[in-house]
Design a protein around this motif. Sequence first.
Motif, PDB file in Angstrom:
ATOM      1  N   LEU A  91       6.437   9.867 -32.838  1.00 10.66           N
ATOM      2  CA  LEU A  91       7.630  10.344 -33.712  1.00 10.66           C
ATOM      3  C   LEU A  91       7.543   9.876 -35.355  1.00 10.66           C
ATOM      4  CD1 LEU A  91      10.379   8.838 -31.316  1.00 10.66           C
ATOM      5  CD2 LEU A  91       9.759  11.298 -31.554  1.00 10.66           C
ATOM      6  N   PHE A  92       6.729   9.031 -35.669  1.00  7.34           N
ATOM      7  CA  PHE A  92       6.571   8.788 -36.961  1.00  7.34           C
ATOM      8  C   PHE A  92       5.723   9.836 -37.507  1.00  7.34           C
ATOM      9  CE2 PHE A  92       3.842   6.671 -40.191  1.00  7.34           C
ATOM     10  CZ  PHE A  92       4.803   6.209 -41.191  1.00  7.34           C
ATOM     11  N   CYS A  93       4.846  10.275 -36.796  1.00  4.14           N
ATOM     12  CA  CYS A  93       3.667  11.283 -37.640  1.00  4.14           C
ATOM     13  C   CYS A  93       4.397  12.509 -37.438  1.00  4.14           C
ATOM     14  CB  CYS A  93       2.355  11.341 -36.702  1.00  4.14           C
ATOM     15  SG  CYS A  93       1.419  10.041 -36.737  1.00  4.14           S
ATOM     16  N   ARG A  94       5.305  13.189 -36.579  1.00  2.00           N
ATOM     17  CA  ARG A  94       6.046  14.197 -36.606  1.00  2.00           C
ATOM     18  C   ARG A  94       7.337  14.283 -37.506  1.00  2.00           C
ATOM     19  NH1 ARG A  94       3.018  18.151 -34.489  1.00  2.00           N
ATOM     20  NH2 ARG A  94       5.019  19.503 -34.219  1.00  2.00           N
ATOM     21  N   SER A  95       7.609  13.014 -37.644  1.00  2.00           N
ATOM     22  CA  SER A  95       8.802  13.112 -38.819  1.00  2.00           C
ATOM     23  C   SER A  95       8.352  13.286 -40.138  1.00  2.00           C
ATOM     24  CB  SER A  95       9.576  11.718 -38.805  1.00  2.00           C
ATOM     25  OG  SER A  95       8.705  10.657 -39.214  1.00  2.00           O
ATOM     26  N   GLY A  96       6.960  12.732 -40.627  1.00  2.00           N
ATOM     27  CA  GLY A  96       6.549  12.995 -41.674  1.00  2.00           C
ATOM     28  C   GLY A  96       5.991  14.621 -41.841  1.00  2.00           C
ATOM     29  N   ARG A  97       5.418  15.239 -40.502  1.00  2.00           N
ATOM     30  CA  ARG A  97       5.162  16.537 -40.609  1.00  2.00           C
ATOM     31  C   ARG A  97       6.547  17.407 -40.809  1.00  2.00           C
ATOM     32  NH1 ARG A  97       1.130  19.661 -39.181  1.00  2.00           N
ATOM     33  NH2 ARG A  97       1.451  21.671 -38.234  1.00  2.00           N
ATOM     34  N   ARG A  98       7.717  16.953 -40.378  1.00  2.00           N
ATOM     35  CA  ARG A  98       8.787  17.676 -40.538  1.00  2.00           C
ATOM     36  C   ARG A  98       9.667  17.646 -42.082  1.00  2.00           C
ATOM     37  NH1 ARG A  98      11.473  14.759 -36.554  1.00  2.00           N
ATOM     38  NH2 ARG A  98      10.279  15.310 -34.725  1.00  2.00           N
ATOM     39  N   ARG A  99       9.277  16.432 -42.451  1.00  2.00           N
ATOM     40  CA  ARG A  99       9.661  16.263 -43.909  1.00  2.00           C
ATOM     41  C   ARG A  99       8.880  17.165 -44.940  1.00  2.00           C
ATOM     42  NH1 ARG A  99       8.383  10.964 -44.699  1.00  2.00           N
ATOM     43  NH2 ARG A  99       9.973  10.515 -43.273  1.00  2.00           N
ATOM     44  N   LYS A 100       7.440  17.253 -44.631  1.00  2.00           N
ATOM     45  CA  LYS A 100       6.692  17.995 -45.563  1.00  2.00           C
ATOM     46  C   LYS A 100       7.026  19.324 -45.342  1.00  2.00           C
ATOM     47  CE  LYS A 100       1.740  18.842 -46.302  1.00  2.00           C
ATOM     48  NZ  LYS A 100       1.688  20.284 -46.413  1.00  2.00           N
ATOM     49  N   LYS A 101       7.206  19.917 -44.040  1.00  2.00           N
ATOM     50  CA  LYS A 101       7.444  21.305 -43.912  1.00  2.00           C
ATOM     51  C   LYS A 101       8.956  21.541 -44.503  1.00  2.00           C
ATOM     52  CE  LYS A 101       7.631  24.298 -39.861  1.00  2.00           C
ATOM     53  NZ  LYS A 101       7.800  24.138 -38.294  1.00  2.00           N
TER      54      LYS A 101
END
Length: 111
Positions: A91-101
């Motif tokens: 979840l931590f890694c995917r939230s960073g990816r969502r924020r970047k997107k």
Amino acid sequence: MNPIGLFVFLAFMAAACVLEVFLAKRKAWWLGLVLPALWFAYTAFAVIAAVVGYYQAYGEPLPLSFELVWSALVSLIRANVPTYVLLAAYLFCRSGRRRKKLLDRMQVQDL
């Protein structure tokens, strides 16, 4: 638990966390859920095997009691602590990816 066993377990969990971060950062979202799913399946089968073994040890079907169900549930929750750690990393890694997107999308709209 002996110190060598603890060291091996911690090294295994560190390697699993590194692999989880690597898989969670991939473009395919489901790759990051493979390790938590495997760990959950392993612990679920272990708890089921323990309950079945408990029944077979006494040679007769024991009545399904609250204590047996509660013990199996608590064992399942405690055995899945590595699953929670792996899911938190995912979840931590995917939230960073969502924020970047989202930031990339906002920059494109600003142009």
